[in-house]
Design an enzyme around this catalytic site. Structure first.
Site, PDB file in Angstrom:
ATOM      1  CB  SER A 197      -0.900   0.004   1.240  1.00  0.00           C
ATOM      2  OG  SER A 197      -1.741   1.139   1.248  1.00  0.00           O
TER       3      SER A 197
ATOM      4  CG  HIS B 244      -4.475   4.792  -2.238  1.00  0.00           C
ATOM      5  ND1 HIS B 244      -5.471   4.062  -2.866  1.00  0.00           N
ATOM      6  CD2 HIS B 244      -4.075   4.054  -1.189  1.00  0.00           C
ATOM      7  CE1 HIS B 244      -5.661   2.939  -2.207  1.00  0.00           C
ATOM      8  NE2 HIS B 244      -4.829   2.897  -1.187  1.00  0.00           N
TER       9      HIS B 244
ATOM     10  CG  ASN C 141      -4.128  -1.883  -1.125  1.00  0.00           C
ATOM     11  OD1 ASN C 141      -5.010  -2.696  -1.376  1.00  0.00           O
ATOM     12  ND2 ASN C 141      -3.299  -2.024  -0.122  1.00  0.00           N
TER      13      ASN C 141
ATOM     14  NE  ARG D 125      -7.727  -5.165  -0.227  1.00  0.00           N
ATOM     15  CZ  ARG D 125      -8.105  -4.134  -0.961  1.00  0.00           C
ATOM     16  NH1 ARG D 125      -7.207  -3.265  -1.394  1.00  0.00           N
ATOM     17  NH2 ARG D 125      -9.374  -3.954  -1.248  1.00  0.00           N
TER      18      ARG D 125
ATOM     19  CG  HIS E 138      -9.399   7.580 -15.910  1.00  0.00           C
ATOM     20  ND1 HIS E 138     -10.150   6.649 -15.236  1.00  0.00           N
ATOM     21  CD2 HIS E 138      -9.368   8.688 -15.123  1.00  0.00           C
ATOM     22  CE1 HIS E 138     -10.571   7.166 -14.089  1.00  0.00           C
ATOM     23  NE2 HIS E 138     -10.114   8.404 -13.995  1.00  0.00           N
TER      24      HIS E 138
ATOM     25  CG  HIS F  31     -18.494  13.179   5.810  1.00  0.00           C
ATOM     26  ND1 HIS F  31     -17.750  12.106   5.379  1.00  0.00           N
ATOM     27  CD2 HIS F  31     -17.597  14.157   6.085  1.00  0.00           C
ATOM     28  CE1 HIS F  31     -16.469  12.414   5.403  1.00  0.00           C
ATOM     29  NE2 HIS F  31     -16.342  13.658   5.825  1.00  0.00           N
TER      30      HIS F  31
ATOM     31  N   GLY G 291      -4.460  -5.520  14.617  1.00  0.00           N
ATOM     32  CA  GLY G 291      -3.261  -5.346  15.435  1.00  0.00           C
ATOM     33  C   GLY G 291      -2.021  -5.045  14.638  1.00  0.00           C
ATOM     34  N   GLY G 292      -2.182  -4.423  13.476  1.00  0.00           N
ATOM     35  CA  GLY G 292      -1.020  -4.044  12.678  1.00  0.00           C
ATOM     36  C   GLY G 292      -0.240  -2.908  13.302  1.00  0.00           C
ATOM     37  NE  ARG G 293       6.507  -0.007  13.106  1.00  0.00           N
ATOM     38  CZ  ARG G 293       6.992   1.061  12.461  1.00  0.00           C
ATOM     39  NH1 ARG G 293       6.548   1.345  11.240  1.00  0.00           N
ATOM     40  NH2 ARG G 293       7.915   1.827  13.004  1.00  0.00           N
TER      41      ARG G 293
END
Length: 304
Positions: free
Chosen positions: A92, A106, A108, A110, A145, A175, A258-260
């Site tokens: 990421s 950005h 990512n 995975r 694109h 929002h 519980g990642g960093r």
């Protein structure tokens, strides 16, 4: 056959390729690299680059974590995954340029697999890349694109349209009632056509990122700007923070599993500002962002 070792090797190579390319483009960047272990299983390698003449801050993070149970963010829509062990691998990145005329970006990619004794493993790929300009240029949007479409070539006739629309829908701040940027590609839960085809698509998306982004950086990073443009950039960065902390699945998964924390929140910009009831001047370059570039559209329509 699911080959996690090949995925891991590819992701580590991709992390190195992208971070090296950024460092070569901006020789004033200072690199901090941390290798970390996760208490519940696994770990990762974080590369953060700061203080450049082109890139104010960028982070490229690799992680490979595993454990006895998936966090709530992963099972909310997939209750059948509860009680399964899991592995999650990914790269990421988020890049925050210094010049307001260079967009933030950005990317990512995975892979997840959830397993249970006496049951077939459940696995899928996800990821994509998107672009967040502060001052928009149609030439840049078209190039972005076009490259996204090229990444989808050979993976289904409607794959670009499908993942482009998914990206527009996903990176939307409900929002604020506005998209985060001009989109790109987003896909999740991909396991159709078998492991090899899906892995090849992940690699195509990862391999096309630099082709999509670096030409835009080259084109814009020497553009003159002043305090007005810088203040607008910092204000618009607030939208990025809002999305990542309120909606982003990757951020929620990382924190809940519980990642960093330092690695997960590397995506946030180094400087940002909020201003109550901010209004842009009608007909200004800032207004053009809202009037033209923050309206989902077919950026390749001129090709037809």
């Amino acid at each position: 056959m699911i080959d996690i070792d090949s995925i891991k090797q590819y992701l580590l190579s991709l992390q190195g390729q992208i971070s090296d390319a950024l460092m070569q483009m901006d020789d004033e960047l200072k690199l901090t690299e941390d290798e970390w272990d996760r208490e519940g299983g696994g770990g990762g390698r974080t590369r953060v680059m700061q203080g450049g003449k082109i890139f104010e801050q960028g982070g490229v993070n690799f992680s490979h974590v595993f454990g006895d149970a998936l966090p709530p963010s992963a099972t909310a829509n997939r209750p059948e995954l509860a009680g399964r062990t899991f592995q999650a691998l990914g790269v990421s990145l988020v890049i925050h340029p210094l010049n307001p005329y260079v967009p933030t970006t950005h990317m990512n990619v995975r892979f997840f697999i959830a397993e249970k004794e006496n049951a077939e493993p459940v696995w899928w790929f996800g990821g994509g890349f998107d672009l967040t300009p502060f001052y928009g240029f149609k030439e840049d949007a078209r190039h972005w694109h076009e490259t996204a479409k090229a990444a989808c070539h050979g993976f289904g006739e409607d794959s670009y349209t499908k993942y482009k629309n998914w990206c527009d829908d996903y990176f939307y701040l409900k929002h604020r009632q506005e998209p985060r940027g001009i989109g790109g590609l987003f896909y999740d839960d991909l396991n159709e056509d078998g492991f090899e085809s899906c892995f090849n698509f992940m690699q195509s998306v990862g391999d096309h990122f630099l082709k999509a982004y670096l030409p835009i950086v080259e084109r814009r990073h020497n553009t003159d700007y002043g305090e007005r443009e810088r203040n607008f950039q910092l204000y618009r960065r607030g939208r990025y923070v809002e999305f990542n902390l309120v909606y982003d699945r990757g951020t929620l998964f990382g924190l809940q599993s519980g990642g960093r924390t330092e690695s997960i929140l590397m995506s946030l910009p180094p400087l940002v500002r909020w201003e109550y009831d901010h209004q842009v001047e009608t007909g200004s370059a800032e207004a053009e962002l809202y009037d033209i570039f923050l309206k989902p559209q077919d950026w390749l329509a001129s090709e037809k």
